[in-house]
Design a protein around this motif. Sequence first.
Motif, PDB file in Angstrom:
ATOM      1  N   LEU A 108      34.492  43.020  33.536  1.00 40.02           N
ATOM      2  CA  LEU A 108      35.607  43.430  34.380  1.00 40.02           C
ATOM      3  C   LEU A 108      35.403  42.865  35.778  1.00 40.02           C
ATOM      4  O   LEU A 108      34.279  42.812  36.270  1.00 40.02           O
ATOM      5  CB  LEU A 108      35.677  44.962  34.478  1.00 40.02           C
ATOM      6  N   ASN A 109      36.492  42.458  36.404  1.00 41.52           N
ATOM      7  CA  ASN A 109      36.389  41.930  37.753  1.00 41.52           C
ATOM      8  C   ASN A 109      37.723  42.116  38.463  1.00 41.52           C
ATOM      9  O   ASN A 109      38.768  41.780  37.901  1.00 41.52           O
ATOM     10  CB  ASN A 109      36.006  40.441  37.715  1.00 41.52           C
ATOM     11  N   VAL A 110      37.689  42.654  39.640  1.00 38.79           N
ATOM     12  CA  VAL A 110      38.911  42.751  40.448  1.00 38.79           C
ATOM     13  C   VAL A 110      39.073  41.416  41.158  1.00 38.79           C
ATOM     14  O   VAL A 110      38.309  41.088  42.071  1.00 38.79           O
ATOM     15  CB  VAL A 110      38.821  43.905  41.459  1.00 38.79           C
ATOM     16  N   ILE A 111      40.046  40.631  40.727  1.00 41.39           N
ATOM     17  CA  ILE A 111      40.156  39.268  41.242  1.00 41.39           C
ATOM     18  C   ILE A 111      41.189  39.138  42.346  1.00 41.39           C
ATOM     19  O   ILE A 111      41.264  38.102  42.998  1.00 41.39           O
ATOM     20  CB  ILE A 111      40.482  38.274  40.105  1.00 41.39           C
ATOM     21  N   PHE A 112      41.990  40.148  42.541  1.00 46.00           N
ATOM     22  CA  PHE A 112      42.998  40.086  43.598  1.00 46.00           C
ATOM     23  C   PHE A 112      43.228  41.501  44.126  1.00 46.00           C
ATOM     24  O   PHE A 112      43.326  42.444  43.352  1.00 46.00           O
ATOM     25  CB  PHE A 112      44.311  39.504  43.064  1.00 46.00           C
ATOM     26  N   TRP A 170      30.663  45.402  34.779  1.00 45.75           N
ATOM     27  CA  TRP A 170      31.387  44.842  35.903  1.00 45.75           C
ATOM     28  C   TRP A 170      30.790  43.478  36.220  1.00 45.75           C
ATOM     29  O   TRP A 170      29.585  43.344  36.373  1.00 45.75           O
ATOM     30  CB  TRP A 170      31.282  45.753  37.126  1.00 45.75           C
ATOM     31  N   ASP A 171      31.635  42.491  36.315  1.00 46.88           N
ATOM     32  CA  ASP A 171      31.190  41.125  36.551  1.00 46.88           C
ATOM     33  C   ASP A 171      31.087  40.883  38.046  1.00 46.88           C
ATOM     34  O   ASP A 171      31.946  40.259  38.655  1.00 46.88           O
ATOM     35  CB  ASP A 171      32.183  40.143  35.913  1.00 46.88           C
ATOM     36  N   PHE A 222      46.346  45.799  42.693  1.00 50.33           N
ATOM     37  CA  PHE A 222      45.248  44.861  42.463  1.00 50.33           C
ATOM     38  C   PHE A 222      45.328  44.342  41.034  1.00 50.33           C
ATOM     39  O   PHE A 222      46.042  44.887  40.194  1.00 50.33           O
ATOM     40  CB  PHE A 222      43.887  45.508  42.729  1.00 50.33           C
ATOM     41  N   THR A 223      44.582  43.278  40.791  1.00 47.66           N
ATOM     42  CA  THR A 223      44.564  42.661  39.468  1.00 47.66           C
ATOM     43  C   THR A 223      43.169  42.792  38.878  1.00 47.66           C
ATOM     44  O   THR A 223      42.182  42.395  39.510  1.00 47.66           O
ATOM     45  CB  THR A 223      44.938  41.167  39.546  1.00 47.66           C
ATOM     46  N   LEU A 224      43.111  43.366  37.726  1.00 46.00           N
ATOM     47  CA  LEU A 224      41.844  43.516  37.004  1.00 46.00           C
ATOM     48  C   LEU A 224      41.756  42.423  35.942  1.00 46.00           C
ATOM     49  O   LEU A 224      42.618  42.328  35.069  1.00 46.00           O
ATOM     50  CB  LEU A 224      41.776  44.894  36.336  1.00 46.00           C
ATOM     51  N   ILE A 269      45.239  42.563  34.040  1.00 46.82           N
ATOM     52  CA  ILE A 269      45.997  43.817  34.077  1.00 46.82           C
ATOM     53  C   ILE A 269      46.333  44.112  35.536  1.00 46.82           C
ATOM     54  O   ILE A 269      45.454  44.121  36.406  1.00 46.82           O
ATOM     55  CB  ILE A 269      45.178  44.985  33.484  1.00 46.82           C
ATOM     56  N   PHE A 270      47.618  44.351  35.811  1.00 48.52           N
ATOM     57  CA  PHE A 270      48.048  44.665  37.166  1.00 48.52           C
ATOM     58  C   PHE A 270      48.083  46.179  37.325  1.00 48.52           C
ATOM     59  O   PHE A 270      48.769  46.875  36.572  1.00 48.52           O
ATOM     60  CB  PHE A 270      49.442  44.071  37.432  1.00 48.52           C
TER      61      PHE A 270
END
Lengths: 168, 205
Positions: free
Chosen positions: A45-49, A28-29, A76-78, A140-141
């Motif tokens: 991996l990072n949840v950016i939104f 996880w970033d 959310f956006t991965l 990825i949404f």
Amino acid sequence: MAYRLNQEKEDAIYDFIVASCPSATVIWDKPNDTVERPVKPYITLNVIFGPEKIGDRGEFYYKELDTFTYKFVKKFTLSVNIYADSYYLNIMNDLINSLDLSSKLSILRLKGLAIWGKQGPNDIPEVVDTIWEQRSHLDIFMSYGETVDDIPGEIQKVELNGQIIEIP
Amino acid sequence: MSLLKNESILIIRYPTPTLVKGHYIQGTPSFIYALANVQPINGDELLLLPEGNRKKGTIKIYSETEIIDNDILRRVDNRYTYNIAQINTCTVDVALDSTDYTCTINGTVFTHTSIVGATILTIVAGLVSEINLGSELVTAVDNLDGTYTLTSDIKGTLFTVSVDVNQSVVLDVENITEEYKIMQDKDYSVHDIPHYKVYGFLMGT
């Protein structure tokens, strides 16, 4: 440890990526981590939104006295980045294929996660010191359902003042 | 301040974090006590630091014990201290005959009775003699100008002084404790200064 989602969902996402790309180390970033990056190939991996509620006001149902249950759909956006000296596009291809494979998607579904779509892949190599670092990026949404109980109260009874007029 | 002395430091070393489900989990640190010589950095070394880090308290540490990047260092011993002795100056304002002149130090009254025809200088001399004959750990010195100076015999030890109405007293040097702290009471993280190498040094004890 800080989780953008919750531990259960983030572990499911991690397991999905690992199952899709077994040759790469997955991390996880998190922006507050100061450890060294692992040896390539590795995936960040990072949840950016999000997660953000989508749609109009969510459905709500009566649960018990004064209590209502609200049902939301959160999206959310991965952001997935693949770092590899070679075969990084192959690793990315394995991940994209997994977005349609039931055996891989079941890992997410068991924890209530669904995949809505993707954007990419994008090949985004970058110069680090004097050499090119090969990177491939994919968004990825994803979404999940969430229920929240609220206690707004109910009108139990109403007091009226007036006269009852005999109905002819 | 003494930059030649070694001091005890505590090295806190974390192991390489382990990956658990993609999250780095910090392990239990090990604690290593070592002797080190701590030096401030000079202006050239300050410029080698990354911008934004030049206002942070940065020190150089030399030690026979290995210190590696990402170690955390802490001071162990107390700061070095030194004390300054208290000094008061008393002034005989007026010379009166057959008058008791007193100087009270730590509650002990030292009295000199002036003779007929006494002068300020003789009164001061008498008081200085009385004080120095006493057991209070204070030394009186006649300044030969109508004043006398009281100095604590033990640095860092406070004494009280009061005089009669024919004298006045002022505090010249306050009893204080000066402390030099080589390492402040905070955690220091270890970073290499780029392009800076130490080829060898002699460690004093």
